[in-house]
Design a protein around this motif. Structure first.
Motif, mmCIF file in Angstrom:
data_model
loop_
_atom_site.group_PDB
_atom_site.id
_atom_site.type_symbol
_atom_site.label_atom_id
_atom_site.label_comp_id
_atom_site.label_asym_id
_atom_site.label_seq_id
_atom_site.Cartn_x
_atom_site.Cartn_y
_atom_site.Cartn_z
ATOM 1 N N SER A 100 -5.121 5.310 1.112
ATOM 2 C CA SER A 100 -4.139 4.319 0.693
ATOM 3 C C SER A 100 -4.589 3.658 -0.598
ATOM 4 N N THR A 101 -3.684 3.599 -1.563
ATOM 5 C CA THR A 101 -3.931 2.801 -2.755
ATOM 6 C C THR A 101 -3.224 1.471 -2.555
ATOM 7 N N ASN A 102 -3.973 0.379 -2.650
ATOM 8 C CA ASN A 102 -3.455 -0.959 -2.396
ATOM 9 C C ASN A 102 -3.323 -1.700 -3.719
ATOM 10 N N TYR A 103 -2.117 -2.178 -4.004
ATOM 11 C CA TYR A 103 -1.836 -2.873 -5.252
ATOM 12 C C TYR A 103 -1.645 -4.364 -4.993
ATOM 13 N N ALA A 112 0.848 -1.198 0.000
ATOM 14 C CA ALA A 112 0.000 0.000 0.000
ATOM 15 C C ALA A 112 0.875 1.235 0.000
ATOM 16 N N SER A 113 0.338 2.317 -0.560
ATOM 17 C CA SER A 113 1.057 3.584 -0.603
ATOM 18 C C SER A 113 0.104 4.710 -0.218
ATOM 19 N N LEU A 114 0.615 5.673 0.537
ATOM 20 C CA LEU A 114 -0.194 6.817 0.960
ATOM 21 C C LEU A 114 -0.267 7.852 -0.155
ATOM 22 N N ILE A 115 -1.473 8.328 -0.422
ATOM 23 C CA ILE A 115 -1.686 9.423 -1.359
ATOM 24 C C ILE A 115 -2.432 10.520 -0.607
ATOM 25 N N ALA A 125 -7.095 -1.803 7.566
ATOM 26 C CA ALA A 125 -7.799 -1.662 6.297
ATOM 27 C C ALA A 125 -6.931 -2.142 5.136
ATOM 28 N N GLU A 126 -5.638 -1.847 5.181
ATOM 29 C CA GLU A 126 -4.748 -2.253 4.099
ATOM 30 C C GLU A 126 -4.598 -3.771 4.040
#
Length: 461
Positions: A224-227, A147-150, A248-249
């Motif tokens: 968070s965008t989770n890939y 996950a990455s924070l945006i 959540a992630e």
């Protein structure tokens, strides 16, 4: 000598072809080969009225959005200007020189209406993933997740502390769209129900965003965008928007794995992730589904005072007991229960203890339990799955997996630096989901264009 002045000649007729003026090696030429939007009209048909004025072609709007996300044009107003001026953009959007470019407000109207009602952007994303699978870029064996924070479109000046925030007092009829979406996801595991802990601050303009200081700097509101990616060619097979908290992630990985299984029938042999995903319940969930967890285990059983930790005790699964280095047993129950309700439940944390007399006479007591009468060990419900992950961590394949995990981190770097998705423009869970889906679609299209570039043809003289 000095040549004549160049002046525009106003001809009555022009023989002009946009096709001839778009370079053969232009990125959009390679991307265009993999954009199949033939099915979106049928997908959207139930969401259009049978009467009234003809609408703007939805394929045109999607193509313009893809141009913006593939080339890092974050503003839709600027995107319309660029498509109006740039011949390559016009060619990709199937616009002739005399065709009008839609107004930027058309995107908002369609996004908040039929695009979201029909989940069109996920349909487009999954169409591109299906193309990646068809081109052989997805092996389906090894997946990686992260996950990455945006940063959200919100700031602390327009927020309330947790003791002053009362969502039950909000009237949905008077609230903005982002606030109404916040009320709708209060029971969603990816947002309001992810944790009972209230955030320190809640934004008035986008209350679903999470106040976080995870970057070890000044705190900010974020999503968070989770890939979930296939490590064969780093193709993004699924993406999910959540609050920027670990619960959540981690939960989003389960959602994405189930969705990829249902949509593409992909069931990976292993999943690669960092320590944040190494909790007992998560590892147990993966092992139950026959997915090898190449994940560092969250383990707090180690001791720093030099005494024996739980790892020094041997687990005897057949007899449901631990065996200490001196050969003595630590049992959960020392008699058989005729009533099964009084015995072990198999859930939660089980406690195993040695006999007091045995420990008092043991010569290794200073190394084992110097400050207790008898040694006690706790065992979690998912300890078997945690042990599976520990055993995998000792293999050579695990070292390879840890190198492959960097591929998902590189995608996030590409997302920030090349696609320029550092701060969201849209608000609410739906807005974050729309932006993350479009960005992931753009990254997959660029991946296809890089690995399978368009064939080069000589430009006609």
């Amino acid at each position: 000598m000095l040549g004549p002045r160049q002046e525009a000649q106003h001809a009555l007729f022009y023989e002009f072809s946009i096709e001839d003026h778009v370079p053969q090696d232009h990125l959009l030429r390679s991307i265009d080969r993999f954009v199949d939007l033939t099915g979106i009209r049928q997908h959207l048909a139930p969401f259009y009225s049978n009467t009234g004025r003809p609408s703007i072609d939805p394929e045109l709007l999607i193509r313009m959005l893809l141009v913006g996300y593939c080339l890092g044009i974050r503003s839709e107003r600027r995107l319309c200007e660029e498509v109006h001026l740039n011949l390559a953009y016009r060619w990709f959007c199937r616009l002739d020189l005399a065709d009008r470019v839609p107004d930027h407000s058309s995107f908002s109207k369609n996004r908040h209406g039929r695009f979201r009602d029909s989940d069109l952007l996920r349909h487009v994303f999954e169409t591109v993933v299906a193309r990646c699978i068809a081109e052989g870029l997805v092996s389906g064996q090894r997946f990686a997740a992260d996950a990455s924070l945006i940063e959200a479109d919100a700031n602390k000046q327009n927020s309330s502390a947790k003791e002053d925030w009362h969502p039950e007092a909000i009237n949905p009829a008077d609230a903005s769209r982002a606030v109404r979406e916040y009320l709708e996801v209060l029971d969603d595991a990816a947002f309001g129900a992810a944790t009972p802990v209230k955030p320190k601050f809640t934004s008035h303009s986008d209350p679903s965003s999470q106040w976080t200081a995870a970057r070890k700097g000044p705190a900010f509101f974020a999503y968070s965008t989770n890939y979930l990616i296939d490590t064969h060619h780093a193709v993004i097979v699924d993406v999910e928007a959540t609050r920027s908290i670990r619960q959540a992630e981690v939960g989003s990985v389960r959602t994405m794995l189930d969705r990829v299984k249902d949509t593409f029938d992909l069931h990976p042999e292993r999943i690669i992730a960092d320590t944040a995903y190494g909790s007992g319940p998560m590892l147990g969930w993966l092992v139950d589904r026959k997915i090898a967890p190449h994940i560092p285990v969250i383990d707090k059983a180690g001791r720093t005072d030099g005494t024996w930790s739980r790892a020094d005790f041997e687990w005897d699964a057949e007899n449901n007991q631990y065996i200490c280095p001196q050969g003595e047993t630590l049992k959960q129950f020392r008699r058989n229960y005729s009533d099964p309700n009084r015995g072990p439940t198999g859930k939660g944390v089980a406690k195993y203890q040695a006999l007091k007399l045995t420990c008092q006479s043991c010569p290794s007591k200073p190394k084992c339990c110097p400050n207790a009468d008898a040694r006690k060990i706790t065992r979690e419900e998912h300890e078997d799955a945690r042990q599976v992950a520990r055993d995998i961590a000792r293999t050579a394949q695990y070292a390879v997996s840890m190198r492959l995990r960097k591929k998902v981190e590189m995608l996030f770097a590409h997302l920030n630096r090349i696609l320029r998705l550092v701060r969201l423009r849209l608000r609410g869970p739906n807005g974050a989901n729309d932006e993350f889906l479009l960005a992931a679609t753009a990254q997959n299209l660029r991946k296809l264009a890089k690995i399978l570039p368009a064939p080069q043809h000589d430009r006609p003289a």
